[in-house]
Design a protein around this motif. Structure first.
Motif, PDB file in Angstrom:
ATOM      1  N   SER A  28       0.803  -1.216   0.000  1.00  0.00           N
ATOM      2  CA  SER A  28       0.000   0.000   0.000  1.00  0.00           C
ATOM      3  C   SER A  28       0.840   1.271   0.000  1.00  0.00           C
ATOM      4  O   SER A  28       0.350   2.339  -0.366  1.00  0.00           O
ATOM      5  N   SER A  29       2.097   1.189   0.426  1.00  0.00           N
ATOM      6  CA  SER A  29       2.921   2.400   0.549  1.00  0.00           C
ATOM      7  C   SER A  29       3.303   2.985  -0.796  1.00  0.00           C
ATOM      8  O   SER A  29       3.801   4.108  -0.853  1.00  0.00           O
ATOM      9  N   SER A  30       3.102   2.250  -1.884  1.00  0.00           N
ATOM     10  CA  SER A  30       3.478   2.745  -3.203  1.00  0.00           C
ATOM     11  C   SER A  30       2.399   3.616  -3.828  1.00  0.00           C
ATOM     12  O   SER A  30       2.615   4.187  -4.891  1.00  0.00           O
ATOM     13  N   THR A  31       1.246   3.740  -3.196  1.00  0.00           N
ATOM     14  CA  THR A  31       0.152   4.557  -3.720  1.00  0.00           C
ATOM     15  C   THR A  31       0.097   5.897  -2.993  1.00  0.00           C
ATOM     16  O   THR A  31       0.666   6.056  -1.909  1.00  0.00           O
ATOM     17  N   PHE A  32      -0.607   6.851  -3.594  1.00  0.00           N
ATOM     18  CA  PHE A  32      -0.738   8.166  -2.975  1.00  0.00           C
ATOM     19  C   PHE A  32      -1.464   8.073  -1.639  1.00  0.00           C
ATOM     20  O   PHE A  32      -1.026   8.649  -0.625  1.00  0.00           O
ATOM     21  N   LEU A  33      -2.570   7.350  -1.607  1.00  0.00           N
ATOM     22  CA  LEU A  33      -3.328   7.227  -0.365  1.00  0.00           C
ATOM     23  C   LEU A  33      -2.562   6.425   0.677  1.00  0.00           C
ATOM     24  O   LEU A  33      -2.716   6.648   1.879  1.00  0.00           O
ATOM     25  N   ARG A  35       0.495   6.632   1.359  1.00  0.00           N
ATOM     26  CA  ARG A  35       1.502   7.468   2.019  1.00  0.00           C
ATOM     27  C   ARG A  35       0.892   8.459   2.999  1.00  0.00           C
ATOM     28  O   ARG A  35       1.625   9.179   3.682  1.00  0.00           O
ATOM     29  N   LEU A  36      -0.425   8.502   3.068  1.00  0.00           N
ATOM     30  CA  LEU A  36      -1.081   9.393   4.029  1.00  0.00           C
ATOM     31  C   LEU A  36      -1.040   8.788   5.429  1.00  0.00           C
ATOM     32  O   LEU A  36      -0.839   7.583   5.599  1.00  0.00           O
ATOM     33  N   VAL A 122     -21.009   3.526  -2.542  1.00  0.00           N
ATOM     34  CA  VAL A 122     -20.136   4.522  -1.907  1.00  0.00           C
ATOM     35  C   VAL A 122     -19.471   3.938  -0.669  1.00  0.00           C
ATOM     36  O   VAL A 122     -18.249   4.052  -0.478  1.00  0.00           O
ATOM     37  N   ILE A 123     -20.263   3.287   0.186  1.00  0.00           N
ATOM     38  CA  ILE A 123     -19.720   2.727   1.425  1.00  0.00           C
ATOM     39  C   ILE A 123     -18.734   1.598   1.129  1.00  0.00           C
ATOM     40  O   ILE A 123     -17.654   1.512   1.736  1.00  0.00           O
ATOM     41  N   SER A 124     -19.077   0.735   0.179  1.00  0.00           N
ATOM     42  CA  SER A 124     -18.197  -0.388  -0.152  1.00  0.00           C
ATOM     43  C   SER A 124     -16.888   0.084  -0.762  1.00  0.00           C
ATOM     44  O   SER A 124     -15.808  -0.400  -0.394  1.00  0.00           O
ATOM     45  N   LEU A 125     -16.957   1.036  -1.697  1.00  0.00           N
ATOM     46  CA  LEU A 125     -15.731   1.541  -2.319  1.00  0.00           C
ATOM     47  C   LEU A 125     -14.868   2.301  -1.316  1.00  0.00           C
ATOM     48  O   LEU A 125     -13.634   2.248  -1.387  1.00  0.00           O
ATOM     49  N   ALA A 126     -15.503   3.008  -0.377  1.00  0.00           N
ATOM     50  CA  ALA A 126     -14.722   3.687   0.668  1.00  0.00           C
ATOM     51  C   ALA A 126     -13.991   2.663   1.533  1.00  0.00           C
ATOM     52  O   ALA A 126     -12.811   2.862   1.882  1.00  0.00           O
ATOM     53  N   SER A 127     -14.650   1.576   1.867  1.00  0.00           N
ATOM     54  CA  SER A 127     -14.006   0.523   2.663  1.00  0.00           C
ATOM     55  C   SER A 127     -12.851  -0.102   1.901  1.00  0.00           C
ATOM     56  O   SER A 127     -11.759  -0.305   2.456  1.00  0.00           O
ATOM     57  N   ILE A 128     -13.079  -0.399   0.626  1.00  0.00           N
ATOM     58  CA  ILE A 128     -12.020  -0.999  -0.179  1.00  0.00           C
ATOM     59  C   ILE A 128     -10.837  -0.049  -0.312  1.00  0.00           C
ATOM     60  O   ILE A 128      -9.667  -0.454  -0.215  1.00  0.00           O
ATOM     61  N   THR A 129     -11.115   1.231  -0.524  1.00  0.00           N
ATOM     62  CA  THR A 129     -10.048   2.220  -0.682  1.00  0.00           C
ATOM     63  C   THR A 129      -9.169   2.293   0.559  1.00  0.00           C
ATOM     64  O   THR A 129      -7.933   2.258   0.471  1.00  0.00           O
ATOM     65  N   VAL A 130      -9.802   2.388   1.722  1.00  0.00           N
ATOM     66  CA  VAL A 130      -9.036   2.560   2.965  1.00  0.00           C
ATOM     67  C   VAL A 130      -8.255   1.297   3.311  1.00  0.00           C
ATOM     68  O   VAL A 130      -7.053   1.357   3.609  1.00  0.00           O
ATOM     69  N   PHE A 131      -8.899   0.158   3.267  1.00  0.00           N
ATOM     70  CA  PHE A 131      -8.219  -1.069   3.677  1.00  0.00           C
ATOM     71  C   PHE A 131      -7.184  -1.526   2.652  1.00  0.00           C
ATOM     72  O   PHE A 131      -6.283  -2.297   2.999  1.00  0.00           O
ATOM     73  N   SER A 132      -7.283  -1.072   1.416  1.00  0.00           N
ATOM     74  CA  SER A 132      -6.245  -1.357   0.430  1.00  0.00           C
ATOM     75  C   SER A 132      -5.074  -0.396   0.556  1.00  0.00           C
ATOM     76  O   SER A 132      -4.001  -0.661   0.023  1.00  0.00           O
ATOM     77  N   SER A 133      -5.280   0.717   1.237  1.00  0.00           N
ATOM     78  CA  SER A 133      -4.236   1.726   1.388  1.00  0.00           C
ATOM     79  C   SER A 133      -3.511   1.635   2.725  1.00  0.00           C
ATOM     80  O   SER A 133      -2.583   2.407   2.974  1.00  0.00           O
ATOM     81  N   LEU A 243       3.780   4.653  18.586  1.00  0.00           N
ATOM     82  CA  LEU A 243       3.006   5.548  17.726  1.00  0.00           C
ATOM     83  C   LEU A 243       3.745   6.840  17.378  1.00  0.00           C
ATOM     84  O   LEU A 243       3.144   7.756  16.821  1.00  0.00           O
ATOM     85  N   SER A 244       5.032   6.909  17.678  1.00  0.00           N
ATOM     86  CA  SER A 244       5.780   8.156  17.480  1.00  0.00           C
ATOM     87  C   SER A 244       5.956   8.514  16.011  1.00  0.00           C
ATOM     88  O   SER A 244       6.171   9.685  15.673  1.00  0.00           O
ATOM     89  N   TYR A 245       5.860   7.516  15.109  1.00  0.00           N
ATOM     90  CA  TYR A 245       6.083   7.803  13.690  1.00  0.00           C
ATOM     91  C   TYR A 245       4.859   8.441  13.034  1.00  0.00           C
ATOM     92  O   TYR A 245       4.956   8.967  11.903  1.00  0.00           O
ATOM     93  N   LEU A 246       3.712   8.419  13.691  1.00  0.00           N
ATOM     94  CA  LEU A 246       2.502   8.997  13.108  1.00  0.00           C
ATOM     95  C   LEU A 246       2.588  10.523  13.162  1.00  0.00           C
ATOM     96  O   LEU A 246       2.877  11.105  14.207  1.00  0.00           O
ATOM     97  N   ALA A 247       2.320  11.155  12.035  1.00  0.00           N
ATOM     98  CA  ALA A 247       2.381  12.626  11.967  1.00  0.00           C
ATOM     99  C   ALA A 247       1.514  13.098  10.813  1.00  0.00           C
ATOM    100  O   ALA A 247       1.553  12.539   9.710  1.00  0.00           O
ATOM    101  N   MET A 248       0.709  14.114  11.071  1.00  0.00           N
ATOM    102  CA  MET A 248      -0.126  14.720  10.038  1.00  0.00           C
ATOM    103  C   MET A 248       0.719  15.696   9.222  1.00  0.00           C
ATOM    104  O   MET A 248       1.248  16.679   9.761  1.00  0.00           O
ATOM    105  N   LYS A 249       0.852  15.428   7.933  1.00  0.00           N
ATOM    106  CA  LYS A 249       1.672  16.259   7.050  1.00  0.00           C
ATOM    107  C   LYS A 249       0.775  17.167   6.201  1.00  0.00           C
ATOM    108  O   LYS A 249      -0.445  17.145   6.303  1.00  0.00           O
ATOM    109  N   ARG A 250       1.434  17.946   5.344  1.00  0.00           N
ATOM    110  CA  ARG A 250       0.672  18.865   4.492  1.00  0.00           C
ATOM    111  C   ARG A 250      -0.250  18.109   3.547  1.00  0.00           C
ATOM    112  O   ARG A 250      -1.362  18.554   3.266  1.00  0.00           O
TER     113      ARG A 250
END
Length: 278
Positions: A28-33, A35-36, A122-133, A243-250
């Motif tokens: 999942s780290s190779s996609t834009f989502l 890396r969020l 909408v709900i199914s695609l949102a679930s797929i998007t998040v869990f695939s990312s 959890l120290s690596y978690l950070a909200m970026k631009r």
């Protein structure tokens, strides 16, 4: 057409599905989502998992569906998952339409079903998007940072992580049953002999698979307790370090702001053109 379907079915195998699941879980780290920050995706998902149930404007639902399609493409979801989703939605609408015809309905009953289909899509695609990312570890850390109990976060992460392993074990048990059994000598009309044979094997595979899963889960729990898992999740210093690596970026703030602006404009357009899908 028939030959195309046969070639497509020949390319489908348990091994291929397992590789697709592994790719979704750990690539999942190779996609834009991907890396969020996981908290960004989880908060974004909570909105799109709840809000569609309270929206009946088809223009707004259509706009949400378009956004979900874009995010699904960006997350590079496996075609198998999309196929299963489409198959489920089509079959659901199909039997509901048949039931409506049985009770005296007509083609006009398809319009309310369209609203329900858009909501579920909408709900199914949102679930797929998040869990695939999100890979299992980032998913667990994101839930823990949002206040979800650590036991629940770990259980969800563990189930997500062990799914490809269970699929491989299912494949091995299925092959052992096929090796010791005998296939029907004739396929029968519409291959119903073969279909019944495989359905019977799948039912028989379920029991040893559940037994092996229980043994594997017990071994995992004992290994975690031996390494001090319970103490670690209750220790504030260990939790803070984890959890120290978690950070909200631009990019996270830009993603949230862009989604909020899009939804705001979408509601304005929905109230201005509520009959877009009539």
């Amino acid at each position: 057409m028939v030959e195309t379907v046969k070639r497509a079915l020949n390319r489908i195998s348990v091994e291929q599905i397992k590789l697709e699941l592994l790719g979704n879980a750990y690539n999942s780290s190779s996609t834009f989502l991907g890396r969020l920050d996981p908290r960004t995706l989880l908060i974004w998902y909570v909105f799109f998992a709840i809000a569609p149930w309270f929206v009946y404007n088809r223009t707004i639902l259509l706009g949400m569906f378009v956004l979900m399609v874009i995010t699904t493409i960006l997350s590079r979801v496996s075609p198998y998952i999309i196929f299963i989703l489409c198959l489920g939605l089509i079959s659901q609408i199909g039997w509901m339409f048949l039931v409506s015809l049985f009770f005296g309905g007509g083609a006009e009953s398809l319009l309310p079903m369209l609203t329900l289909t858009l909501k579920l899509s909408v709900i199914s695609l949102a679930s797929i998007t998040v869990f695939s990312s999100l890979d299992p570890e980032r998913l667990s850390d994101g839930l823990s940072s949002l206040g979800v109990p650590d036991a629940f976060a770990f259980s969800l992460s563990y189930g997500y992580r062990i799914l490809p392993t269970l699929l491989e074990e299912f494949h091995q048990i299925l092959l052992s049953f096929r090796l010791r059994g005998q296939r029907p000598l004739k396929h029968g009309i519409l291959y119903w002999h073969t279909a019944a044979y495989y359905f019977r094997i799948i039912v028989l595979v379920f029991y040893p698979l559940m037994l092996n899963t229980a043994k594997r889960s017990r071994t995992t729990v004992e290994a975690l307790e031996t390494r001090g898992y319970t103490y670690a999740v209750k220790n504030p210093q260990v939790r803070k370090m984890k959890l120290s690596y978690l950070a909200m970026k631009r990019t996270d703030w830009a993603f949230i702001a862009g989604s909020a602006v899009y939804i705001g404009l979408l509601f304005l357009a929905g109230y201005a053109y509520p009959n877009l899908l009539y």
